[in-house]
Scaffold this motif. Structure first.
Motif, mmCIF file in Angstrom:
data_model
loop_
_atom_site.group_PDB
_atom_site.id
_atom_site.type_symbol
_atom_site.label_atom_id
_atom_site.label_comp_id
_atom_site.label_asym_id
_atom_site.label_seq_id
_atom_site.Cartn_x
_atom_site.Cartn_y
_atom_site.Cartn_z
ATOM 1 N N TRP A 7 56.050 -77.292 -22.695
ATOM 2 C CA TRP A 7 55.981 -78.524 -21.918
ATOM 3 C C TRP A 7 55.765 -79.736 -22.819
ATOM 4 C CZ3 TRP A 7 57.305 -81.052 -17.880
ATOM 5 C CH2 TRP A 7 56.636 -82.214 -17.508
ATOM 6 N N LYS A 8 54.838 -79.628 -23.775
ATOM 7 C CA LYS A 8 54.566 -80.747 -24.670
ATOM 8 C C LYS A 8 55.798 -81.091 -25.506
ATOM 9 C CE LYS A 8 50.265 -81.624 -23.630
ATOM 10 N NZ LYS A 8 49.865 -82.917 -23.032
ATOM 11 N N THR A 57 49.885 -69.228 -24.489
ATOM 12 C CA THR A 57 49.960 -70.703 -24.538
ATOM 13 C C THR A 57 51.399 -71.217 -24.535
ATOM 14 O OG1 THR A 57 49.862 -70.684 -26.970
ATOM 15 C CG2 THR A 57 47.767 -70.873 -25.779
ATOM 16 N N THR A 111 49.599 -79.749 -30.239
ATOM 17 C CA THR A 111 50.363 -78.819 -29.405
ATOM 18 C C THR A 111 51.849 -79.111 -29.529
ATOM 19 O OG1 THR A 111 50.083 -80.316 -27.527
ATOM 20 C CG2 THR A 111 48.521 -78.481 -27.706
ATOM 21 N N THR A 149 52.245 -74.312 -22.289
ATOM 22 C CA THR A 149 51.657 -75.563 -22.772
ATOM 23 C C THR A 149 52.486 -76.150 -23.898
ATOM 24 O OG1 THR A 149 49.430 -74.838 -22.176
ATOM 25 C CG2 THR A 149 49.601 -76.599 -23.812
#
Length: 289
Positions: free
Chosen positions: A94-95, A88, A237, A91
């Motif tokens: 990026w967040k 992950t 996230t 993800t």
């Protein structure tokens, strides 16, 4: 005989002229290798000391470098633990980057123009300086409850906290840059008919750029530091969220993995800012990365 000697005589000065250039290239290469060896050697030494310290104490509270490397691999590619954190990394990175740069660019968008005006306009500086120096010492963590009231649980509160942390370094360095501009530049520009907004565009802003870039670089570092605080606002996230989850689950290998990924992201993006600044400010003797 004389015709054969002429080409040899022509080649000799060219070869002699190439010698200083080759010597400079070798010196640059050796300097680069030395800098890389020193820069990479110290982290490796720290990792070795970390590994020995964990082995000697026998503690399970602090993960070994091997445990962190395994967690890092699983976080990036999966296939080891196969849990909610496996594969992950993209993800979460990026967040976090959207929140870091959302707050950072907003701080730059407001801080740079405001700093230019505060640094140049006396009455505006007298109006805002007490308020700026009153709010600046308040820790960003103190704004955490209010940010959740203002923006609710989610990414907007995280962006707001990053914005607060990045805003003051940009603002203060911009003000300092404007205040440091040689007054003779203003006098010379005024003599040439430069006034009003043209003075800002052609004198104030270019002369302040080295200080502005220093402020942007400092603020960029603060933005990555504060992402952990920002992602304590209930976002599911992000790298800060991963660290908080690792703390809750007592998974220190996950905590250290999140810390390392934040450090790598911050380092790489800082190098990009430095390269951009060095290219843009080649003319300035004050600026060097």
């Amino acid at each position: 005989m004389s015709e054969q000697a002429l080409p040899e005589a022509a080649e000799q000065p060219a070869a002699e002229g190439d010698a200083p250039a080759l010597a400079r290239q070798r010196r640059r290469l050796l300097t680069g290798v030395r800098a890389f060896a020193l820069g990479a050697g110290f982290p490796i030494l720290l990792i070795l000391l970390w590994d020995r310290a964990v082995a000697m104490t026998g503690t399970r509270l602090v993960p070994s470098p091997r445990d962190v490397a395994i967690m890092m691999y699983d976080f990036a590619f999966g296939g080891i633990y196969d849990d909610a954190f496996s594969a992950t990394i993209l993800t979460h990175v990026w967040k976090s980057m959207t929140r870091v740069y959302g707050g950072f660019f907003l701080a730059a968008l407001i801080g740079v123009p405001l700093g230019l005006m505060v640094g140049r306009i006396g009455w505006l500086r007298q109006l805002l300086d007490p308020t700026i120096n009153l709010l600046r010492p308040i820790p960003v963590t103190a704004w955490l409850p209010l940010s959740m009231i203002f923006f609710g649980l989610g990414p907007n509160a995280a962006i707001f906290l990053v914005f607060l942390g990045a805003f003051y370094p940009i603002l203060l360095n911009t003000i300092f840059g404007v205040r440091s501009v040689d007054t003779r530049l203003f006098e010379a520009a005024a003599m040439l008919g430069c006034t009003g907004s043209a003075m800002f565009r052609q004198v104030v802003f270019p002369a302040s750029l080295p200080s502005i870039f220093n402020g942007l670089r400092i603020a960029h570092g603060f933005a990555w530091i504060l992402i952990v605080v920002g992602e304590m606002t209930g976002v599911p996230t992000g790298l800060g969220s991963v660290i908080m989850d690792g703390r809750t689950l007592s998974r220190t290998d996950l905590v250290v993995t999140g810390m390392i990924v934040i450090g790598v992201c911050g380092f790489v993006t800082d190098r990009i800012i430095v390269m951009f600044g060095n290219r843009l400010l080649q003319w300035s003797p004050q600026h060097h990365g």
